[in-house]
Scaffold this motif. Structure first.
Motif, PDB file in Angstrom:
ATOM      1  N   ALA A 139      29.179 -26.286  44.898  1.00 49.76           N
ATOM      2  CA  ALA A 139      28.505 -27.066  45.676  1.00 49.76           C
ATOM      3  C   ALA A 139      26.730 -26.892  45.612  1.00 49.76           C
ATOM      4  O   ALA A 139      26.224 -27.987  45.603  1.00 49.76           O
ATOM      5  N   ASP A 140      26.641 -25.717  45.023  1.00 46.95           N
ATOM      6  CA  ASP A 140      25.244 -25.414  44.750  1.00 46.95           C
ATOM      7  C   ASP A 140      24.776 -25.980  43.462  1.00 46.95           C
ATOM      8  O   ASP A 140      23.247 -26.353  43.413  1.00 46.95           O
ATOM      9  N   ASN A 141      25.451 -26.163  42.302  1.00 45.82           N
ATOM     10  CA  ASN A 141      25.133 -26.638  41.054  1.00 45.82           C
ATOM     11  C   ASN A 141      25.547 -28.001  40.465  1.00 45.82           C
ATOM     12  O   ASN A 141      25.231 -28.363  39.277  1.00 45.82           O
ATOM     13  N   LYS A 142      26.303 -28.606  41.347  1.00 43.93           N
ATOM     14  CA  LYS A 142      26.983 -29.801  40.944  1.00 43.93           C
ATOM     15  C   LYS A 142      25.651 -31.054  40.508  1.00 43.93           C
ATOM     16  O   LYS A 142      25.920 -31.929  39.675  1.00 43.93           O
ATOM     17  N   LEU A 143      24.519 -31.019  40.996  1.00 40.94           N
ATOM     18  CA  LEU A 143      23.581 -31.883  41.115  1.00 40.94           C
ATOM     19  C   LEU A 143      22.492 -31.337  40.339  1.00 40.94           C
ATOM     20  O   LEU A 143      21.383 -31.951  39.961  1.00 40.94           O
ATOM     21  N   LYS A 144      22.463 -30.265  39.824  1.00 38.22           N
ATOM     22  CA  LYS A 144      21.539 -29.327  39.118  1.00 38.22           C
ATOM     23  C   LYS A 144      21.069 -30.221  37.947  1.00 38.22           C
ATOM     24  O   LYS A 144      20.074 -30.296  37.367  1.00 38.22           O
TER      25      LYS A 144
END
Length: 126
Positions: A5-10
């Motif tokens: 959830a933290d890096n999926k749009l990074k």
């Protein structure tokens, strides 16, 4: 790399004057108590959602006097920043938005010109 959830749009880069919006959950019933199917809710002219990524802004032309030839290409481009920022709640025109699915979730790519209003929690950014 495992998707969380933290890096999926990074790795997503929004270009120009556009923002990536995660739609807010719509009310399933009207104030009089009538339940609305999802298709009716999605066809509303004005939608709302939270900005999860914002582009750099409007590119402005640079003078080509030759003094900047030594600079890397990305430093030659200047932008007028967007008013919209990550975390803002945006009311936007559905007509100007592009709906996309990314990793099984619905998002909208919206130009800043289609955003009608922003609500910002100032204490979130301090």
């Amino acid at each position: 790399m495992q998707l969380t959830a933290d890096n999926k749009l990074k790795n997503i880069i929004v270009v120009g004057d556009r923002v990536l919006i995660k739609p807010k959950q719509q009310n399933e019933k009207t104030s009089s108590g009538i339940y609305l199917p999802p298709g009716v809710q999605e066809k509303e002219k004005v939608q709302s959602g939270y900005i999860v990524k914002a582009g750099p802004g409007y590119p402005i032309p640079m003078s080509s006097d030759g003094d900047d030839d030594w600079k890397p290409e990305e430093e030659k481009i200047k932008y007028i920043p967007l008013q919209a920022k990550e975390g803002d709640l945006a009311l936007f025109l559905q007509k100007g938005a592009f709906e996309i699915m990314y990793e099984g979730e619905k998002y909208f790519i919206v130009p800043q010109s289609s955003i009608l209003m922003l609500e910002r929690e100032d204490d979130l950014f301090d």
